[in-house]
Design a protein around this motif. Structure first.
Motif, PDB file in Angstrom:
ATOM      1  N   HIS A  51     -28.522  51.683 -24.198  1.00 49.68           N
ATOM      2  CA  HIS A  51     -27.021  52.149 -25.301  1.00 49.68           C
ATOM      3  C   HIS A  51     -27.355  53.392 -25.502  1.00 49.68           C
ATOM      4  CE1 HIS A  51     -27.413  48.104 -26.859  1.00 49.68           C
ATOM      5  NE2 HIS A  51     -26.310  47.978 -28.078  1.00 49.68           N
ATOM      6  N   CYS A 112     -30.383  47.624 -32.310  1.00 52.36           N
ATOM      7  CA  CYS A 112     -28.665  47.234 -31.697  1.00 52.36           C
ATOM      8  C   CYS A 112     -29.482  46.116 -30.785  1.00 52.36           C
ATOM      9  CB  CYS A 112     -28.137  49.050 -31.211  1.00 52.36           C
ATOM     10  SG  CYS A 112     -26.298  48.499 -30.810  1.00 52.36           S
ATOM     11  N   ASN A 210     -22.454  40.758 -27.718  1.00 50.09           N
ATOM     12  CA  ASN A 210     -22.537  41.659 -28.745  1.00 50.09           C
ATOM     13  C   ASN A 210     -20.877  41.456 -29.673  1.00 50.09           C
ATOM     14  OD1 ASN A 210     -22.817  44.604 -29.577  1.00 50.09           O
ATOM     15  ND2 ASN A 210     -20.887  44.754 -28.102  1.00 50.09           N
TER      16      ASN A 210
HETATM   17  O1  PXL Z   1     -24.288  45.077 -33.510  1.00 53.24           O
HETATM   18  C1  PXL Z   1     -24.736  45.874 -33.550  1.00 53.24           C
HETATM   19  C2  PXL Z   1     -24.351  47.212 -33.923  1.00 53.24           C
HETATM   20  C3  PXL Z   1     -23.272  47.959 -34.734  1.00 53.24           C
HETATM   21  N1  PXL Z   1     -22.628  49.006 -34.681  1.00 53.24           N
HETATM   22  C4  PXL Z   1     -21.914  49.483 -32.880  1.00 53.24           C
HETATM   23  C5  PXL Z   1     -23.019  48.965 -32.194  1.00 53.24           C
HETATM   24  C6  PXL Z   1     -23.760  48.007 -32.493  1.00 53.24           C
HETATM   25  C7  PXL Z   1     -24.463  47.358 -30.785  1.00 53.24           C
HETATM   26  O2  PXL Z   1     -23.773  47.283 -30.256  1.00 53.24           O
HETATM   27  O3  PXL Z   1     -22.523  49.054 -30.897  1.00 53.24           O
HETATM   28  C8  PXL Z   1     -21.652  50.718 -32.825  1.00 53.24           C
END
Ligand code: PXL
Length: 275
Positions: A51, A112, A210
């Motif tokens: 990420h 995350c 996800n």
């Molecule tokens: O799942 C948590 C999360 C929250 N918000 C954004 C994310 C993620 C995980 O990928 O990308 C924008």
């Protein structure tokens, strides 16, 4: 007239989580969705799709919140990845100004999947947003970090953490064990200050997806906006998300994306939520 919801969250380029999830989930519930963007998550294919998070400047978040609340009388507000203490403070001020009548769902995103801790927002969440939450939806790790109750391993631990977070001011707390506790069921615990409700669904395999957490909080927000009580909102939202998990889409990262339209377009016969 359609109910309206606001999500204050990050963009997940992959489409499974973040505001992408929130808007799709609002739409699936017939709720008109609006956004205030706090961060942009991309994934680096050269580094195993790690990420990469870019944060939106505080003044740009302030302008979005001001616009959104000036344009709409919301029936529900949800927050996800806020990213910085400044974003937390801005949202808390906007919620206080909107008044206590608007249901607010706090998904206290601290980490995350596939990524360690971001900025440490524990104190900001506890001091500024937990007391405003109609429902908060921590996973096991977030519940542990926010309460200091380490190593949540069973339903009794989850109940203790839920009580502790309720004590910090949240009206209701859903501690999400998800598929991470031992046993055949995914287990979540709801506490509303007067009693516990334990939700169980058969685990849908060991797969990592996800977007489940964001989608669950967005579905709860939608249900509350539509007038459901908290326990009903959670039960319906869990059913919706179980279908979205069962209908997961593969992608190159190895972590599949939930399919937000699955409850409508390809519901799974294996989904069953029990209280
Ligand atoms: O799942 C948590 C999360 C929250 N918000 C954004 C994310 C993620 C995980 O990928 O990308 C924008």
């Amino acid at each position: 007239m359609a109910k309206r919801a606001l999500t204050v969250a990050g963009s997940d380029t992959s489409g499974g989580a973040g505001i992408q999830a929130d808007l799709k989930v609002f739409e699936e519930h017939g709720v008109f969705g609006t956004t205030a963007l706090t961060s942009i998550v991309s994934y680096d294919p050269a580094r195993g799709f790690v990420h990469d998070i870019d944060f939106v400047d505080a003044e740009v978040i302030a302008k979005q919140l001001e616009s959104a609340f000036a344009m709409h009388a919301f029936d529900g507000v949800k927050s996800g990845m806020l990213g910085t203490p400044e974003a937390v403070t801005l949202l808390a001020a906007a919620l206080r100004k909107a008044g206590a009548g608007v249901p607010y769902v706090l998904d206290p995103v601290l980490v995350c999947k596939g990524q360690g801790a971001m900025v440490d927002l524990r104190r900001s969440f506890v001091e500024e947003l937990v007391p405003l939450a109609t429902v908060m939806t921590p996973n096991l790790e977030e519940a542990a970090q926010l309460t200091g109750v380490e190593g949540l391993g069973d339903v009794a631990d989850m109940k203790r953490a839920a009580e502790a977070l309720h004590g910090l001011g949240a009206e209701a707390v859903l501690v999400k064990g998800g598929a991470r506790l031992a046993g055949d069921d995914a287990v979540d615990v709801l506490y509303d200050g007067s009693g516990f409700t334990v939700f169980r669904t058969p685990k849908l395999g060991e797969l990592m997806v996800n977007g489940a957490g964001c989608s669950l909080a967005a579905a709860i927000t939608s249900e509350l906006a539509l007038g459901s009580d908290v326990a009903t909102a959670v039960e319906r939202a869990k059913t919706f998300v179980a279908h979205a998990i069962a209908g997961h889409l593969p992608n190159a990262t190895g972590v599949d994306s939930v399919w937000h339209a699955a409850a409508r377009l390809s519901p799974s016969p294996d989904v069953a939520v029990r209280r």
